[in-house]
Enzyme design. Structure first.
Site, PDB file in Angstrom:
ATOM      1  N   SER A  34       0.832  -1.215   0.000  1.00 18.91           N
ATOM      2  CA  SER A  34       0.000   0.000   0.000  1.00 18.91           C
ATOM      3  C   SER A  34       0.863   1.261   0.000  1.00 18.91           C
ATOM      4  O   SER A  34       1.826   1.374   0.765  1.00 18.91           O
ATOM      5  CB  SER A  34      -0.908   0.012   1.233  1.00 18.91           C
ATOM      6  OG  SER A  34      -1.587   1.250   1.287  1.00 18.91           O
ATOM      7  N   LYS A  85     -14.158  -3.756   0.717  1.00 12.11           N
ATOM      8  CA  LYS A  85     -14.947  -2.540   0.462  1.00 12.11           C
ATOM      9  C   LYS A  85     -16.460  -2.768   0.572  1.00 12.11           C
ATOM     10  O   LYS A  85     -17.187  -1.893   1.033  1.00 12.11           O
ATOM     11  CB  LYS A  85     -14.605  -1.968  -0.915  1.00 12.11           C
ATOM     12  CG  LYS A  85     -13.184  -1.383  -0.980  1.00 12.11           C
ATOM     13  CD  LYS A  85     -12.938  -0.757  -2.346  1.00 12.11           C
ATOM     14  CE  LYS A  85     -11.527  -0.222  -2.457  1.00 12.11           C
ATOM     15  NZ  LYS A  85     -11.288   0.462  -3.747  1.00 12.11           N
ATOM     16  N   MET A 237      -7.089   2.139 -15.056  1.00  9.09           N
ATOM     17  CA  MET A 237      -7.337   2.403 -13.637  1.00  9.09           C
ATOM     18  C   MET A 237      -6.252   1.817 -12.736  1.00  9.09           C
ATOM     19  O   MET A 237      -6.172   2.163 -11.563  1.00  9.09           O
ATOM     20  CB  MET A 237      -8.726   1.875 -13.240  1.00  9.09           C
ATOM     21  CG  MET A 237      -9.837   2.772 -13.774  1.00  9.09           C
ATOM     22  SD  MET A 237     -11.494   2.085 -13.584  1.00  9.09           S
ATOM     23  CE  MET A 237     -11.624   2.014 -11.814  1.00  9.09           C
TER      24      MET A 237
END
Ligand code: ATR
Length: 296
Positions: A34, A85, A237
């Site tokens: 991350s 999510k 993306m």
């Protein structure tokens, strides 16, 4: 140069209170790579905010309890990444329209009266990267978006808010694209349709977005012969140190502009930071430094 603060924490959330700085974190699994701690450390340096932001790997079976204990221990905000999510929005007591349209949340904050508020900053991050950073116009554009998974669902509403001329969602599994088109058509009068790749044959587009995970295995979605208008913009993306397969394909079609999703990553983080802290960081310098880090 950006501070390299990425750390992976798998233990308890006691750090959220044992450190006197306001506590933020990103929860995911895996989380090792991350970039969020690096990005938020750079934002905090810019705005002179003394805060701590950690990357935390959460086991699949205890996501909800980790979120609750993080906030109970004084944590101020969470970003949520894969694969949590959808579970993040499911546990929220209040959520924004864009999060509910996405069916997923990447941003959580405790409510003053108790409970959790959820939002999704991915779509606005992508749109801001295209419009503010790249200088692209989205209004009126014949748009092709490839993929019909969580990543695409997450960005569709903010994209539609920009008023594209039409949106074609193409996917390997046609029914998924048709269902997503149906779900997001809503009240807007924009022509949104879903189809398989073969149905794109001979069509012309001004904007092509790759929202599939095909690139992760070095593949390109099975596109037939399509036309790119002479001002066609292509957006992947995902991001990588090297141009992605889709970016290379786009360049080979003489697309007018081509970019990956590094700017989207930073912009969704900037929106998160703004929603928590009320301050909008300057993203250009952070995107620039991250690009440098990626290539070394
Ligand atoms: P995410 O949350 O990243 O969107 P997902 O929900 O698993 O993940 O969706 C992945 C998307 O990439 C899907 O649209 C998938 O197509 P299918 O719905 O037909 O599975 C697409 N995808 C993955 N690998 C692909 C490939 N090799 N070619 C074309 N599409 C691919």
């Amino acid at each position: 140069m950006l501070a390299q603060l990425t750390s992976e924490i798998t233990g308890s959330n006691e750090d959220a209170v044992s450190d006197s700085r306001p506590g933020y974190a990103v929860f995911g699994n895996p989380i090792k790579h991350s970039k969020s701690p690096t990005i938020h450390a750079a934002f905090a340096e810019q705005t002179n905010d003394k805060l701590i932001y950690r990357a935390v790997r959460v086991e699949l079976d205890n996501f909800e309890s980790r979120v609750r204990s993080f906030f109970a221990a004084g944590g101020l905000g969470l970003n949520i990444t894969l694969p949590f999510k959808a579970r993040a929005i499911a546990m929220a007591d209040e959520c924004t329209d864009r999060a509910s349209a996405a069916g997923a949340a990447n941003w959580l904050m405790p409510l003053e009266q108790g409970g959790i508020r959820a939002d999704n900053t991915d779509g606005v991050g992508m749109v801001r990267d295209m419009v503010a950073n790249q200088g692209w116009t989205l209004a009126g554009r014949r748009t092709l978006i490839m993929g019909a998974g969580g990543a695409v669902r997450g960005v569709l509403q903010p994209l539609l808010n920009e008023g594209p001329g039409s949106v074609v969602i193409a996917n390997r599994t046609t029914e998924r694209a048709e269902r997503l088109a149906q779900d997001c058509r809503g009240d807007s009068n924009i022509d949104v349709s879903g189809c398989g790749y073969e149905a794109l044959e001979g069509q012309t587009f001004d904007l092509i977005i790759n929202g599939t995970s095909a690139g992760l295995s070095g593949e390109l979605p099975p596109l037939p012969s399509i036309e790119l208008s002479h001002r066609c913009c292509c957006y992947d993306m995902v991001y990588a140190a090297e141009p992605t397969v889709f970016m290379r394909w786009s360049a080979a079609q003489a697309a007018w502009a081509v970019t990956d999703g590094l700017g989207m990553l930073v912009e969704q983080a900037a929106e998160s930071f703004y929603l928590w802290r009320g301050k909008r960081p300057d993203t250009a310098a952070v995107i620039h430094d991250l690009r440098h880090l990626l290539s070394h």
